[in-house]
Structures are given as structure tokens and as C-alpha cells.
Write a protein that holds these residues in place. Sequence first.
Motif, PDB file in Angstrom:
ATOM      1  N   ALA A 141       0.813  -1.233   0.000  1.00 29.36           N
ATOM      2  CA  ALA A 141       0.000   0.000   0.000  1.00 29.36           C
ATOM      3  C   ALA A 141       0.846   1.284   0.000  1.00 29.36           C
ATOM      4  O   ALA A 141       0.522   2.218  -0.742  1.00 29.36           O
ATOM      5  CB  ALA A 141      -0.959  -0.018   1.191  1.00 29.36           C
ATOM      6  N   PRO A 142       1.927   1.380   0.797  1.00 29.76           N
ATOM      7  CA  PRO A 142       2.695   2.644   0.789  1.00 29.76           C
ATOM      8  C   PRO A 142       3.286   2.979  -0.572  1.00 29.76           C
ATOM      9  O   PRO A 142       3.487   4.161  -0.866  1.00 29.76           O
ATOM     10  CB  PRO A 142       3.810   2.378   1.818  1.00 29.76           C
ATOM     11  N   LEU A 143       3.539   1.964  -1.405  1.00 29.07           N
ATOM     12  CA  LEU A 143       4.135   2.217  -2.723  1.00 29.07           C
ATOM     13  C   LEU A 143       3.215   3.100  -3.557  1.00 29.07           C
ATOM     14  O   LEU A 143       3.664   3.953  -4.326  1.00 29.07           O
ATOM     15  CB  LEU A 143       4.398   0.892  -3.446  1.00 29.07           C
ATOM     16  N   VAL A 144       1.891   2.898  -3.400  1.00 30.26           N
ATOM     17  CA  VAL A 144       0.913   3.659  -4.177  1.00 30.26           C
ATOM     18  C   VAL A 144       1.006   5.142  -3.813  1.00 30.26           C
ATOM     19  O   VAL A 144       0.896   6.023  -4.658  1.00 30.26           O
ATOM     20  CB  VAL A 144      -0.504   3.118  -3.907  1.00 30.26           C
ATOM     21  N   ARG A 145       1.217   5.397  -2.517  1.00 23.55           N
ATOM     22  CA  ARG A 145       1.257   6.789  -2.060  1.00 23.55           C
ATOM     23  C   ARG A 145       2.662   7.383  -2.161  1.00 23.55           C
ATOM     24  O   ARG A 145       2.916   8.453  -1.622  1.00 23.55           O
ATOM     25  CB  ARG A 145       0.808   6.858  -0.599  1.00 23.55           C
ATOM     26  N   GLY A 146       3.552   6.659  -2.780  1.00 28.70           N
ATOM     27  CA  GLY A 146       4.903   7.181  -2.939  1.00 28.70           C
ATOM     28  C   GLY A 146       5.827   6.870  -1.786  1.00 28.70           C
ATOM     29  O   GLY A 146       6.912   7.443  -1.693  1.00 28.70           O
ATOM     30  N   GLY A 147       5.397   5.992  -0.902  1.00 32.54           N
ATOM     31  CA  GLY A 147       6.248   5.611   0.222  1.00 32.54           C
ATOM     32  C   GLY A 147       7.129   4.434  -0.149  1.00 32.54           C
ATOM     33  O   GLY A 147       7.350   4.143  -1.324  1.00 32.54           O
ATOM     34  N   ARG A 148       7.629   3.760   0.880  1.00 33.87           N
ATOM     35  CA  ARG A 148       8.488   2.610   0.643  1.00 33.87           C
ATOM     36  C   ARG A 148       7.766   1.327   1.035  1.00 33.87           C
ATOM     37  O   ARG A 148       6.811   1.357   1.803  1.00 33.87           O
ATOM     38  CB  ARG A 148       9.768   2.725   1.474  1.00 33.87           C
ATOM     39  N   LEU A 149       8.290   0.220   0.498  1.00 33.98           N
ATOM     40  CA  LEU A 149       7.707  -1.087   0.807  1.00 33.98           C
ATOM     41  C   LEU A 149       7.733  -1.322   2.318  1.00 33.98           C
ATOM     42  O   LEU A 149       8.743  -1.053   2.980  1.00 33.98           O
ATOM     43  CB  LEU A 149       8.522  -2.167   0.088  1.00 33.98           C
ATOM     44  N   LEU A 150       6.589  -1.795   2.844  1.00 33.25           N
ATOM     45  CA  LEU A 150       6.480  -2.162   4.266  1.00 33.25           C
ATOM     46  C   LEU A 150       6.601  -0.980   5.217  1.00 33.25           C
ATOM     47  O   LEU A 150       6.835  -1.141   6.402  1.00 33.25           O
ATOM     48  CB  LEU A 150       7.526  -3.228   4.637  1.00 33.25           C
ATOM     49  N   GLU A 151       6.445   0.233   4.677  1.00 32.28           N
ATOM     50  CA  GLU A 151       6.516   1.403   5.544  1.00 32.28           C
ATOM     51  C   GLU A 151       5.146   1.611   6.201  1.00 32.28           C
ATOM     52  O   GLU A 151       4.138   1.771   5.519  1.00 32.28           O
ATOM     53  CB  GLU A 151       6.876   2.621   4.686  1.00 32.28           C
ATOM     54  N   LEU A 152       5.120   1.563   7.529  1.00 27.00           N
ATOM     55  CA  LEU A 152       3.837   1.725   8.218  1.00 27.00           C
ATOM     56  C   LEU A 152       3.661   3.194   8.607  1.00 27.00           C
ATOM     57  O   LEU A 152       4.561   3.779   9.195  1.00 27.00           O
ATOM     58  CB  LEU A 152       3.793   0.860   9.479  1.00 27.00           C
ATOM     59  N   PRO A 153       2.500   3.814   8.266  1.00 29.83           N
ATOM     60  CA  PRO A 153       2.248   5.191   8.710  1.00 29.83           C
ATOM     61  C   PRO A 153       2.209   5.238  10.243  1.00 29.83           C
ATOM     62  O   PRO A 153       1.579   4.381  10.876  1.00 29.83           O
ATOM     63  CB  PRO A 153       0.889   5.525   8.108  1.00 29.83           C
ATOM     64  N   VAL A 154       2.867   6.219  10.822  1.00 29.60           N
ATOM     65  CA  VAL A 154       3.039   6.263  12.283  1.00 29.60           C
ATOM     66  C   VAL A 154       1.692   6.225  12.997  1.00 29.60           C
ATOM     67  O   VAL A 154       1.504   5.507  13.976  1.00 29.60           O
ATOM     68  CB  VAL A 154       3.838   7.518  12.683  1.00 29.60           C
ATOM     69  N   ALA A 155       0.716   6.992  12.484  1.00 25.76           N
ATOM     70  CA  ALA A 155      -0.565   7.084  13.176  1.00 25.76           C
ATOM     71  C   ALA A 155      -1.295   5.739  13.172  1.00 25.76           C
ATOM     72  O   ALA A 155      -2.055   5.440  14.089  1.00 25.76           O
ATOM     73  CB  ALA A 155      -1.421   8.162  12.515  1.00 25.76           C
ATOM     74  N   TRP A 156      -1.090   4.955  12.124  1.00 25.83           N
ATOM     75  CA  TRP A 156      -1.846   3.716  11.962  1.00 25.83           C
ATOM     76  C   TRP A 156      -1.056   2.475  12.348  1.00 25.83           C
ATOM     77  O   TRP A 156      -1.591   1.353  12.308  1.00 25.83           O
ATOM     78  CB  TRP A 156      -2.306   3.576  10.511  1.00 25.83           C
ATOM     79  N   ALA A 157       0.202   2.651  12.694  1.00 25.55           N
ATOM     80  CA  ALA A 157       1.072   1.490  12.892  1.00 25.55           C
ATOM     81  C   ALA A 157       0.508   0.512  13.924  1.00 25.55           C
ATOM     82  O   ALA A 157       0.471  -0.701  13.693  1.00 25.55           O
ATOM     83  CB  ALA A 157       2.464   1.963  13.304  1.00 25.55           C
ATOM     84  N   GLY A 158       0.046   1.056  15.065  1.00 28.44           N
ATOM     85  CA  GLY A 158      -0.454   0.187  16.133  1.00 28.44           C
ATOM     86  C   GLY A 158      -1.626  -0.653  15.672  1.00 28.44           C
ATOM     87  O   GLY A 158      -1.661  -1.869  15.864  1.00 28.44           O
ATOM     88  N   VAL A 159      -2.605   0.001  15.015  1.00 24.02           N
ATOM     89  CA  VAL A 159      -3.810  -0.705  14.565  1.00 24.02           C
ATOM     90  C   VAL A 159      -3.451  -1.738  13.503  1.00 24.02           C
ATOM     91  O   VAL A 159      -3.917  -2.884  13.532  1.00 24.02           O
ATOM     92  CB  VAL A 159      -4.828   0.311  14.004  1.00 24.02           C
ATOM     93  N   LEU A 160      -2.582  -1.314  12.554  1.00 25.46           N
ATOM     94  CA  LEU A 160      -2.216  -2.228  11.464  1.00 25.46           C
ATOM     95  C   LEU A 160      -1.501  -3.457  12.012  1.00 25.46           C
ATOM     96  O   LEU A 160      -1.768  -4.589  11.587  1.00 25.46           O
ATOM     97  CB  LEU A 160      -1.327  -1.499  10.453  1.00 25.46           C
TER      98      LEU A 160
END
Lengths: 130, 315
Positions: free
Chosen positions: B257-276
Motif C-alpha cells: 500500500a505505501p508504494l501507491v502513495r509514494g512511500g516505501r515497501l512495508l513502511e507503516l504510517p506512524v498514526a496507523w502502525a499500532g492498529v495495522l
Amino acid sequence: MSAWQLYALSGLAWFGVGMWGLFAHAHWVRKILAVNVAGSGLFLVLAALARRATTPAPDPVPHALVLTGIVVGISATALALSVARRLAEVEATARLDEDATHEPAAPPAGADARAGGDAAPPPAGGGAPP
Amino acid sequence: MSAGLAIDAALALVLPVLAWAVVATPDLRKAIVLFMALGLVAALAWARLAAPDIALVEAAIGTGVTGALLMSCVPWAESLTPASRRARADLALAGALAVVACLGWAIRALPEAGPGLTPAVLGALEVSGVEHPVTAVLLNYRSYDTLLEIVVLVAAAIGIDAVLPDDDARRRLAPPARSLVGVLSHLLVPGAVLVAGFLVWKGAHAPGGAFQAGAVLAAGGILLLFARRLRPVPFAARALRGALLAGPLLFLGVAVAPLVRGGRLLELPVAWAGVLILAIETVLVVTIAIVLLMFFPARVLASSRAPAATVEDPP
């Protein structure tokens, strides 16, 4: 000698015993068991190395590596055991076939060589006790 | 401190001796029991090394499930004649010593002491989404390890199904009827489900997590399988395949998913990391438990015609 060195040495010896079992046993299941023994010894070495850290808590990265290793280890063990079971069955079937073909007539050794073409390949001396 | 060192020394001595007993015992059944004893004694060593996560997983998977798996092999393994080519004891000893010497040399070459990776792990703990360092390493910093590990598990399950023999042979692999008392499973299985839920929830801030929980859940399932209370499903069943793939697919989705938004593979957004992480772990528990259950060939009893499977009530 510090505690981590003690456990690292212990794990090393444990690993060595497992490796010896792997090389020395001819029985597949014993080999698989020995690999598991060696693997656990290696985990002890890694956990001991994690304790080298000067921080109060041990290094979490080797711990995570060991956790991954344990799960990969059981996957390999389960796959190896099922392959060994299949091989054992195939071999048993081959041996039964051989018995069925050869038992009634009890052919001489020469007949074996001639019949070798159509029968399943004999398990290279598998029937001969050491 | 000296008492602690005495315990350490005793454990360090006992563990290799027990390992030798496992390898050298001629009787396979005894060797497997000794292997499980070795795993339980080793749990003390993990505790002394402050590694509660390893203690949990090694006791549940490395000792419990592996021991049950090896034990379930005894019926066919005992009748197995060893390969014709006999291993040479002296060569085996030389080989083992050579490998040990290499490993010992590698350990000696390491620096005596240092902070290791602990400061780096603790420094980023705030943005990892969890409070437990080992969970942070497994599900965030080095989550590709865990992702690939799940793929290995599923691949092993597929491989095992591929080498399973035909139906008649499968039936012979089934455990004998009433091999375990059903009452035992009634008592233990609800506990296993409860403990699994607790472990996966607890994993965010304390030792625990998907693997521990999955192993405990699988242990409950194995008990049901051996007590003939569980009617296993064939591999072809869509529900089984779906449950099996849910974990890896969700994990892959989160990874990509982060690749679509221009992030890196397996990069977890900080705000969502816990839930994910909690979501991934919860789904992984199911996948892990199913795969561990699939390691036991008894499950194939499920397939179509299995009259013996209904025999479960005592006479």
C-alpha cells in the motif's frame, strides 16, 4: 567467564552434538530430530550473543531472528517428515512388490539381473542387513 | 549473584548432555521424549537470558508442536529400515567438529561487549506503533522477515499436501480412535482460545504475539484432532484456502500500500502502525494455527468418506 560466554559455549556444544547426530544417523527421522537439536543449540548461541549488550535489556534483534528461525524450523521439519514418510511408503511398496515377484520361485541371482529391466529399480542393497 | 551463576553453570552443563542423550538414545520414542525434556529445560535458560519471547515460542512450537509432530511419526518411523549406506562414525565426528570450530571462531571474532542494536531499536520505538521492542522488530523494523516467514509456512503446508499419499494410505495415518479422552479437550480447548487471544493482545507491550498465540491455538486444535472432536477439512475446501491466505494477503496488502502513495515497501504510517500491527497479528494467528494443524496428516481424515472419524464415544 561471563554468563553470556557460558551460554554461548553451552549452545556451541549443544549445536555440535546435533550436527554429529545429523551426520552419524542413517535413519531419516533421527536425522530430522538431530537437525532440530542442532537448531535449538544455535538459538541458544544467538540468545547468549544478545546478552552481550551493555544495555540493561538484551538486544531485541537476535531475539526476533530466533523467533523467525523457530517458525521456519518447524516448517522445514514438518515438510521433511512428510517427505520421509512418503519415501518410506514408496520403499515399502517396492519391497512388497519384490517379495511378491520373487518369493514363490526363489530365483537364483542370475534371474534378478534379467528381471531388473521391468521391475522397479531395487533400493540399492536396501534389503541387505549390514 | 553466585547462586545465579551456579544455576547458569548447571544449565550450561545439563543442556548439551541432554542433547547428547537425544541424539544417542537408540529408541526413537525415548529420544523424542528426551527432546521435549530438553526443550523444557532450555526454557529455564531462555528465562536466565531474559528472553521471554523465545521461551514462549520455543516451548510452544519448538518443543510442543515439534514433539507432537515427531511422536505422530513413530508408528511408521519405527518400522523404517535405515538407508543401506551406513554413515561412518569417525567422519561424522570430524564433520561436526569442523562445523563447531567454524562457529566458535566466528563467535570469538565478535567484539566482547557493546550496545548492539538496542539503542537504535529503543530510539524508534515511539513511532513503531508498539511498546514491546521484539514485536517492533518483528512487525515493523524487520517486518520483511515475518512476511517471508509466513510465506515459508504456507509453502510448507502446500508441499506437505503435495506429498500426501492416496486416500487409503491417508486413512492408515489417522490416529487410533479414542487416542485422547474427549473430556480433556473440553477442558483445555476453551483455555487455549482464551490464552491465544490474550497473547496476541498482549504482544503490543509485553512478550507475546502472533506466533505464540498461533501455537497455543494450534495446540488446542491438535488436541481436538487427536480426540476426534474436530472434523478436519480437505485442502481443496475454499474456506480453508481463504483462511490460509488471509494472513499473507493482508500482510502483502499492507506492505504494498505505501508504494501507491509514494512511500516505501512495508513502511507503516506512524498514526496507523499500532492498529495495522494488531490487525496483521490477529489474522496471522489464524493462518499460523491452520498451517500448524495442517502439519498433522490426521487432518486428511476429513476427505469425503471417512467412516472411522465418527467413532468417538466410549462404549
